[in-house]
Design an enzyme around this catalytic site. Sequence first.
Site, PDB file in Angstrom:
ATOM      1  N   ASN A   1      10.279 -11.964  -9.905  1.00  0.00           N
ATOM      2  CA  ASN A   1      10.847 -11.392  -8.673  1.00  0.00           C
ATOM      3  C   ASN A   1      10.299 -12.167  -7.477  1.00  0.00           C
ATOM      4  O   ASN A   1       9.133 -12.016  -7.118  1.00  0.00           O
ATOM      5  CB  ASN A   1      10.474  -9.908  -8.590  1.00  0.00           C
ATOM      6  CG  ASN A   1      11.062  -9.219  -7.377  1.00  0.00           C
ATOM      7  OD1 ASN A   1      11.574  -9.865  -6.456  1.00  0.00           O
ATOM      8  ND2 ASN A   1      10.981  -7.903  -7.354  1.00  0.00           N
TER       9      ASN A   1
ATOM     10  N   CYS B   1      13.048  -6.564  -0.540  1.00  0.00           N
ATOM     11  CA  CYS B   1      13.881  -7.302  -1.500  1.00  0.00           C
ATOM     12  C   CYS B   1      15.360  -7.340  -1.124  1.00  0.00           C
ATOM     13  O   CYS B   1      16.127  -8.103  -1.714  1.00  0.00           O
ATOM     14  CB  CYS B   1      13.717  -6.727  -2.895  1.00  0.00           C
ATOM     15  SG  CYS B   1      12.060  -6.963  -3.526  1.00  0.00           S
TER      16      CYS B   1
ATOM     17  N   HIS C   1      19.840  -8.798  -7.306  1.00  0.00           N
ATOM     18  CA  HIS C   1      18.420  -9.052  -7.052  1.00  0.00           C
ATOM     19  C   HIS C   1      17.690  -9.006  -8.388  1.00  0.00           C
ATOM     20  O   HIS C   1      17.971  -8.132  -9.217  1.00  0.00           O
ATOM     21  CB  HIS C   1      17.884  -7.989  -6.079  1.00  0.00           C
ATOM     22  CG  HIS C   1      16.393  -8.012  -5.965  1.00  0.00           C
ATOM     23  ND1 HIS C   1      15.693  -9.146  -5.637  1.00  0.00           N
ATOM     24  CD2 HIS C   1      15.462  -7.028  -6.145  1.00  0.00           C
ATOM     25  CE1 HIS C   1      14.390  -8.866  -5.610  1.00  0.00           C
ATOM     26  NE2 HIS C   1      14.227  -7.590  -5.919  1.00  0.00           N
TER      27      HIS C   1
HETATM   28  O1  UT7 Z   1      12.073  -5.647  -6.219  1.00  0.00           O
HETATM   29  C1  UT7 Z   1      11.702  -4.522  -5.491  1.00  0.00           C
HETATM   30  C2  UT7 Z   1      11.934  -3.266  -6.216  1.00  0.00           C
HETATM   31  N1  UT7 Z   1      11.059  -3.167  -7.347  1.00  0.00           N
HETATM   32  C3  UT7 Z   1      11.547  -2.833  -8.515  1.00  0.00           C
HETATM   33  O2  UT7 Z   1      12.734  -2.677  -8.659  1.00  0.00           O
HETATM   34  C4  UT7 Z   1      10.566  -2.577  -9.646  1.00  0.00           C
HETATM   35  C5  UT7 Z   1      10.935  -1.306 -10.348  1.00  0.00           C
HETATM   36  N2  UT7 Z   1      10.006  -0.948 -11.418  1.00  0.00           N
HETATM   37  C6  UT7 Z   1       9.910  -1.636 -12.577  1.00  0.00           C
HETATM   38  O3  UT7 Z   1      10.531  -2.655 -12.751  1.00  0.00           O
HETATM   39  C7  UT7 Z   1       9.091  -1.046 -13.685  1.00  0.00           C
HETATM   40  O4  UT7 Z   1       8.714   0.263 -13.343  1.00  0.00           O
HETATM   41  C8  UT7 Z   1       7.803  -1.856 -14.012  1.00  0.00           C
HETATM   42  C9  UT7 Z   1       8.184  -3.158 -14.681  1.00  0.00           C
HETATM   43  C10 UT7 Z   1       6.990  -2.101 -12.773  1.00  0.00           C
HETATM   44  C11 UT7 Z   1       6.963  -1.066 -15.034  1.00  0.00           C
HETATM   45  O5  UT7 Z   1       7.734  -0.759 -16.178  1.00  0.00           O
HETATM   46  P1  UT7 Z   1       7.816   0.741 -16.717  1.00  0.00           P
HETATM   47  O6  UT7 Z   1       8.634   0.711 -17.929  1.00  0.00           O
HETATM   48  O7  UT7 Z   1       8.272   1.625 -15.594  1.00  0.00           O
HETATM   49  O8  UT7 Z   1       6.309   1.030 -17.109  1.00  0.00           O
HETATM   50  P2  UT7 Z   1       5.358   2.198 -16.609  1.00  0.00           P
HETATM   51  O9  UT7 Z   1       4.828   1.908 -15.258  1.00  0.00           O
HETATM   52  O10 UT7 Z   1       6.019   3.509 -16.866  1.00  0.00           O
HETATM   53  O11 UT7 Z   1       4.189   2.062 -17.664  1.00  0.00           O
HETATM   54  C12 UT7 Z   1       4.395   2.305 -19.057  1.00  0.00           C
HETATM   55  C13 UT7 Z   1       3.102   2.003 -19.788  1.00  0.00           C
HETATM   56  C14 UT7 Z   1       1.873   2.627 -19.139  1.00  0.00           C
HETATM   57  O12 UT7 Z   1       0.978   2.986 -20.167  1.00  0.00           O
HETATM   58  P3  UT7 Z   1       0.881   4.518 -20.697  1.00  0.00           P
HETATM   59  O13 UT7 Z   1       0.516   5.317 -19.500  1.00  0.00           O
HETATM   60  O14 UT7 Z   1       2.254   4.821 -21.217  1.00  0.00           O
HETATM   61  O15 UT7 Z   1      -0.162   4.434 -21.736  1.00  0.00           O
HETATM   62  C15 UT7 Z   1       1.289   1.501 -18.331  1.00  0.00           C
HETATM   63  O16 UT7 Z   1      -0.102   1.641 -18.129  1.00  0.00           O
HETATM   64  O17 UT7 Z   1       2.868   0.584 -19.773  1.00  0.00           O
HETATM   65  C16 UT7 Z   1       1.585   0.310 -19.213  1.00  0.00           C
HETATM   66  N3  UT7 Z   1       1.642  -0.946 -18.491  1.00  0.00           N
HETATM   67  C17 UT7 Z   1       1.468  -2.139 -19.079  1.00  0.00           C
HETATM   68  N4  UT7 Z   1       1.198  -2.479 -20.335  1.00  0.00           N
HETATM   69  C18 UT7 Z   1       1.085  -3.784 -20.622  1.00  0.00           C
HETATM   70  C19 UT7 Z   1       1.906  -1.141 -17.185  1.00  0.00           C
HETATM   71  N5  UT7 Z   1       1.898  -2.447 -16.904  1.00  0.00           N
HETATM   72  C20 UT7 Z   1       1.634  -3.086 -18.067  1.00  0.00           C
HETATM   73  C21 UT7 Z   1       1.491  -4.430 -18.409  1.00  0.00           C
HETATM   74  N6  UT7 Z   1       1.229  -4.754 -19.698  1.00  0.00           N
HETATM   75  N7  UT7 Z   1       1.640  -5.444 -17.517  1.00  0.00           N
END
Ligand code: UT7
Length: 332
Positions: free
Chosen positions: A286, A116, A256
């Site tokens: 993204n 990225c 970004h």
């Molecule tokens: O561009 C290159 C660099 N990449 C980035 O900068 C991405 C960086 N990361 C992120 O933007 C975020 O971590 C994500 C958007 C990918 C995820 O958001 P998050 O707030 O970190 O969520 P998480 O992975 O901690 O998940 C929280 C909860 C989980 O459920 P439990 O374990 O709390 O019950 C996930 O299973 O949300 C759940 N979850 C979803 N729920 C509904 C994960 N994906 C989804 C989804 N819809 N699409």
Amino acid sequence: MARTTAAITAVASHVPDYKLTNKELEKMVDTNDEWITSRTGIKERRILKGENKGSTEMAKHAVNKLLEKRGIGPEEIDLVIYCTVTPDQIFPASANIVSHKTGMINAFGYDLNAACSGFLYGLVTGSKFIESGTHKKVVIIGSDKMSSIVDYEDRATCIIFGDGAAAVLLEPTEDGTGILDSILRSDGSGQEFLHQKAGGSERPPSAETIANKEHYIYQEGKTVFKFAVSNMADVSYEIMQKNDLTAEDVAWLVPHQANLRIIDATANRMGVGKDKVMINIDKYGNTTNATIPLCLVDWEHQLHKGDNIILAAFGGGFTWGSVYLKWAYDPA
Ligand code: UT7
């Protein structure tokens, strides 16, 4: 003697027509519009449909528009840097393919992979060819067909990425505008948190790698988020300090577009108000290498000669960085 710098003298983009909305994703995986919007800021992303179409299919349109806007022919371009994680093929370079498709017959070119942060790496690399005096018209392309490496059964990644392409033209100037400074960083210990496990020389494609879904993006979102927030904010603040820029001096932050919360954290660290931050993640998601130039295209009509602009990115690798430039032209 006046310093020769590389100025962006034209910008152009191309995104596919098809819009993949949060509503449509709700039918594909266990997710919902509220979760996606509040956690990422994304509402829809563009998807390149059709057989045998790679990232150069979008990039060629962006380049054609770029040359038309600047009123120059493709044979005038002497260097093409194609920033991507989704080249048409592993080889030859997509820079060669897009040069062939658009008639940039006098250019040499190469692909650049910094995930990225690729567009920033490309911009800085390209600017050095201008500053050294060896090249006069350099095209930097950011183009990715992320849908080609996204698993649409994985809700953690399929909601994030989209397809798109954008390109900028770099030309020499001595009027004080252009790319004035940059800070680029990388740390390979971050590899395991965001990568495509198979398809390269370490794990060539096989029936096993396909069955294991190893040709898709693998991301440990939480870990990447943590590194992205701190590194992108730090490097953006650092370049302001290095150049004695206050928040008032900064006309625009061009971050970004990976997650609205990462963008907010970066703007807060810089002390820059939201009205000065380019945000179009809601429309495109993204698009990896295309996010920053897509913003420049969307905001071009609001940019004025002399505007201080900070570009910032963080991505797989890990890679990250910031660029300080002065915009080189007024709206048409
Ligand atoms: O561009 C290159 C660099 N990449 C980035 O900068 C991405 C960086 N990361 C992120 O933007 C975020 O971590 C994500 C958007 C990918 C995820 O958001 P998050 O707030 O970190 O969520 P998480 O992975 O901690 O998940 C929280 C909860 C989980 O459920 P439990 O374990 O709390 O019950 C996930 O299973 O949300 C759940 N979850 C979803 N729920 C509904 C994960 N994906 C989804 C989804 N819809 N699409």
